[in-house]
Design an enzyme around this catalytic site. Structure first.
Site, short mmCIF file in Angstrom:
data_model
loop_
_atom_site.label_atom_id
_atom_site.label_comp_id
_atom_site.label_asym_id
_atom_site.label_seq_id
_atom_site.Cartn_x
_atom_site.Cartn_y
_atom_site.Cartn_z
N GLY A 48 -105.32 -39.83 -1.21
CA GLY A 48 -105.51 -40.71 -0.05
C GLY A 48 -104.20 -40.92 0.68
O GLY A 48 -103.14 -40.49 0.20
N GLN A 49 -104.26 -41.61 1.83
CA GLN A 49 -103.01 -41.77 2.58
C GLN A 49 -101.99 -42.60 1.80
O GLN A 49 -100.81 -42.23 1.75
CB GLN A 49 -103.16 -42.35 3.97
CG GLN A 49 -104.33 -43.14 4.32
CD GLN A 49 -104.24 -43.72 5.73
OE1 GLN A 49 -103.34 -43.42 6.51
NE2 GLN A 49 -105.19 -44.56 6.05
N ASP A 104 -107.03 -37.88 -8.92
CA ASP A 104 -107.99 -38.18 -7.84
C ASP A 104 -109.26 -37.42 -8.14
O ASP A 104 -109.33 -36.66 -9.13
CB ASP A 104 -107.40 -37.77 -6.47
CG ASP A 104 -108.01 -38.58 -5.32
OD1 ASP A 104 -109.25 -38.72 -5.27
OD2 ASP A 104 -107.24 -39.08 -4.49
N ASP A 117 -113.00 -39.75 -11.77
CA ASP A 117 -113.98 -40.50 -10.98
C ASP A 117 -113.96 -41.96 -11.45
O ASP A 117 -114.38 -42.27 -12.56
CB ASP A 117 -115.38 -39.88 -11.16
CG ASP A 117 -116.43 -40.59 -10.33
OD1 ASP A 117 -116.11 -41.64 -9.72
OD2 ASP A 117 -117.57 -40.09 -10.29
N ALA A 175 -110.29 -45.61 -3.49
CA ALA A 175 -111.26 -46.54 -2.89
C ALA A 175 -112.23 -45.78 -2.00
O ALA A 175 -111.98 -44.63 -1.62
CB ALA A 175 -110.52 -47.58 -2.03
N ASP A 179 -107.44 -56.65 4.22
CA ASP A 179 -107.62 -57.81 5.12
C ASP A 179 -109.10 -58.01 5.47
O ASP A 179 -109.49 -59.09 5.91
CB ASP A 179 -106.81 -57.59 6.41
CG ASP A 179 -107.15 -56.29 7.12
OD1 ASP A 179 -107.50 -55.29 6.44
OD2 ASP A 179 -107.07 -56.24 8.36
N TYR A 194 -118.23 -52.95 3.29
CA TYR A 194 -116.91 -52.54 2.77
C TYR A 194 -116.12 -53.78 2.31
O TYR A 194 -115.60 -53.82 1.19
CB TYR A 194 -116.14 -51.78 3.86
CG TYR A 194 -114.67 -51.56 3.56
CD1 TYR A 194 -114.26 -50.66 2.58
CD2 TYR A 194 -113.69 -52.28 4.25
CE1 TYR A 194 -112.90 -50.47 2.30
CE2 TYR A 194 -112.34 -52.09 3.99
CZ TYR A 194 -111.95 -51.19 3.01
OH TYR A 194 -110.60 -51.01 2.74
N LYS A 219 -114.96 -54.75 -1.53
CA LYS A 219 -113.56 -54.92 -1.92
C LYS A 219 -113.33 -56.33 -2.49
O LYS A 219 -112.59 -56.50 -3.46
CB LYS A 219 -112.63 -54.68 -0.72
CG LYS A 219 -112.60 -53.24 -0.20
CD LYS A 219 -111.96 -52.26 -1.16
CE LYS A 219 -110.48 -52.45 -1.33
NZ LYS A 219 -109.88 -51.40 -2.21
N TRP A 263 -104.72 -52.27 8.25
CA TRP A 263 -104.50 -51.27 9.32
C TRP A 263 -103.48 -50.18 8.88
O TRP A 263 -102.47 -49.95 9.53
CB TRP A 263 -104.01 -51.97 10.59
CG TRP A 263 -104.98 -52.92 11.21
CD1 TRP A 263 -105.99 -53.60 10.60
CD2 TRP A 263 -105.02 -53.31 12.59
NE1 TRP A 263 -106.66 -54.39 11.50
CE2 TRP A 263 -106.08 -54.24 12.73
CE3 TRP A 263 -104.26 -52.99 13.72
CZ2 TRP A 263 -106.40 -54.83 13.96
CZ3 TRP A 263 -104.57 -53.58 14.94
CH2 TRP A 263 -105.64 -54.48 15.05
N1 LIG Z 1 -107.08 -47.39 5.44
C1 LIG Z 1 -106.84 -48.65 5.84
O1 LIG Z 1 -106.69 -48.93 7.04
C2 LIG Z 1 -106.77 -49.74 4.81
C3 LIG Z 1 -106.56 -51.07 5.27
C4 LIG Z 1 -106.46 -52.06 4.31
C5 LIG Z 1 -106.56 -51.79 2.97
N2 LIG Z 1 -106.79 -50.52 2.57
C6 LIG Z 1 -106.90 -50.26 1.12
O2 LIG Z 1 -105.79 -49.47 0.74
C7 LIG Z 1 -106.16 -48.59 -0.32
C8 LIG Z 1 -105.79 -47.16 0.03
O3 LIG Z 1 -106.44 -46.82 1.26
P1 LIG Z 1 -106.28 -45.37 1.90
O4 LIG Z 1 -106.33 -45.55 3.37
O5 LIG Z 1 -105.13 -44.67 1.29
O6 LIG Z 1 -107.65 -44.71 1.44
P2 LIG Z 1 -108.09 -43.18 1.50
O7 LIG Z 1 -107.14 -42.40 2.33
O8 LIG Z 1 -109.54 -43.17 1.84
O9 LIG Z 1 -107.89 -42.72 -0.02
C9 LIG Z 1 -108.73 -43.15 -1.04
C10 LIG Z 1 -108.70 -42.10 -2.13
O10 LIG Z 1 -109.62 -42.51 -3.15
C11 LIG Z 1 -110.40 -41.37 -3.50
N3 LIG Z 1 -111.70 -41.73 -4.07
C12 LIG Z 1 -112.86 -42.02 -3.44
N4 LIG Z 1 -113.84 -42.20 -4.32
C13 LIG Z 1 -113.29 -42.04 -5.55
C14 LIG Z 1 -113.80 -42.08 -6.87
N5 LIG Z 1 -115.10 -42.32 -7.13
N6 LIG Z 1 -112.95 -41.86 -7.90
C15 LIG Z 1 -111.64 -41.59 -7.68
N7 LIG Z 1 -111.10 -41.52 -6.45
C16 LIG Z 1 -111.92 -41.74 -5.40
C17 LIG Z 1 -110.58 -40.64 -2.18
O11 LIG Z 1 -111.03 -39.32 -2.42
P3 LIG Z 1 -111.99 -38.63 -1.30
O12 LIG Z 1 -111.18 -38.53 -0.06
O13 LIG Z 1 -112.31 -37.31 -1.95
O14 LIG Z 1 -113.17 -39.54 -1.16
C18 LIG Z 1 -109.18 -40.71 -1.62
O15 LIG Z 1 -108.35 -39.70 -2.12
C19 LIG Z 1 -107.64 -48.83 -0.56
O16 LIG Z 1 -107.80 -49.76 -1.60
C20 LIG Z 1 -108.13 -49.46 0.74
O17 LIG Z 1 -109.25 -50.28 0.53
C21 LIG Z 1 -106.88 -49.47 3.46
#
Ligand SMILES: NC(=O)c1ccc[n+]([C@@H]2O[C@H](COP(=O)([O-])OP(=O)(O)OC[C@H]3O[C@@H](n4cnc5c(N)ncnc54)[C@H](OP(=O)(O)O)[C@@H]3O)[C@@H](O)[C@H]2O)c1
Length: 293
Positions: A10-11, A31, A36, A60, A102, A125, A129, A150
């Protein structure tokens, strides 16, 4: 210290792994599909495999609109997954940094949200969370729940990359101007998380609990987009000439989003005596790494 990182593709996971490698930290990353989080056995095996001192959960389900029609999956990944993880960590005596959002807030505040403010999510969502946070709190004493907002990075899908792509294809962009929040560069958050990882065992026990961390300053999606274009135009040519401000009503989405979700980060700033960078400064650094003529 050995660390287990979950969600490495993920990012945020990508940035944590990159920073950990840079500073020579002993970090093992997983990952999908090898790991899983919804599978209790997979979680137990991952946590039990080595003598880890800390697990970082960046895995996530983050598709905010899709979650409205995939509620079961969103809850499996964002609630049952962290529950399995917290139980496994508790059994092994391992501490956990779990990332949250958030979007657990309803956006009715007009002051940045503090860790003690009640959660009231508006979307599937956000509810998944918030439920995941509760599972972690109930099952594991040695936990850090770190809420952020964000997120953007050079890796993965995010608002900055979407704006840059659309700006190459369109003369005008229409972006929502009545939702307020704090853009956060995933690389800044990764640095903070590794700082936490380094100090989590040598500060007072009262360190366990919930924290907020985001870029400094508040934006709307529209002001964020305008700044992206202002900085990106210094680095390359785009078709886009205008970024028009529109209302949430003019851009309907499946999931409701908080109108205001700025996070108060004074608790974490006090703990580490850190000064957060402005979101504009971090955005400039991110764009340096990705926009070229
Ligand atoms: N993105 C935002 O703007 C944002 C804002 C606030 C908080 N957050 C929180 O910050 C955290 C990181 O976010 P992110 O943007 O980095 O998310 P992301 O880019 O969607 O990365 C999430 C990672 O989790 C993996 N994943 C999904 N389902 C899974 C499973 N069953 N078992 C194991 N891994 C799994 C995804 O794999 P796949 O790609 O293969 O599904 C992906 O590699 C999360 O907790 C998110 O809720 C994000």
């Amino acid at each position: 210290m050995k660390i287990l990182l979950l969600g490495k593709n993920g990012q945020l996971g990508y940035e944590i792994e990159r920073s950990a490698t840079r500073v020579g930290m002993n970090c093992y990353s997983l990952d999908m599909p090898q790991f899983d989080i919804t599978d209790r056995k997979s979680v137990q095996e991952a946590v039990g495999k080595e003598d880890y001192s800390l697990v970082i959960n960046a895995a996530a389900y983050t598709a905010v609109d899709k979650a409205e029609t995939e509620s079961d999956l969103a809850f499996e990944v964002n609630c049952s997954g962290p529950a399995h993880l917290a139980s496994s960590c508790s059994k092994k005596g391992v501490s956990l940094i779990h990332i949250s959002t958030d979007f657990v807030f309803d956006g009715k505040n007009r002051m940045p949200y503090r860790e003690t403010d009640p959660v009231c999510p508006l979307s599937v969502y956000g509810r998944s969370k918030a439920a995941g946070e509760s599972e972690v709190r109930d099952r594991l004493e040695k936990h850090i729940i770190l809420r952020t907002s964000w997120l953007y990075s050079t890796h993965g899908n995010n608002f900055v990359k979407t704006i840059l792509r659309l700006a190459r294809e369109n003369e005008e962009l229409r972006v929502v101007d009545d939702q307020f929040g704090c853009p956060t560069y995933a690389a800044d958050l990764a640095t903070l998380i590794l700082r936490f990882a380094n100090h989590v065992h040598d500060v007072l026990p009262s360190v366990w609990g919930t924290y907020h961390y985001c870029g400094k300053g508040v934006a709307t999606w529209h002001t964020f987009a305008e700044k992206i274009m202002e900085l990106a135009r210094k680095r390359a040519v785009f078709k886009c000439k205008r970024v028009r401000a529109i209302s949430t009503e003019q851009y309907p989405t499946l999931a409701a989003r908080p109108a205001y979700s700025a996070l108060d980060c004074s608790k974490i700033e006090g703990l580490f005596r850190i000064k957060r960078r402005s979101w504009e400064e971090s955005l400039g650094e991110m764009l340096n790494g990705m926009v070229s003529p």
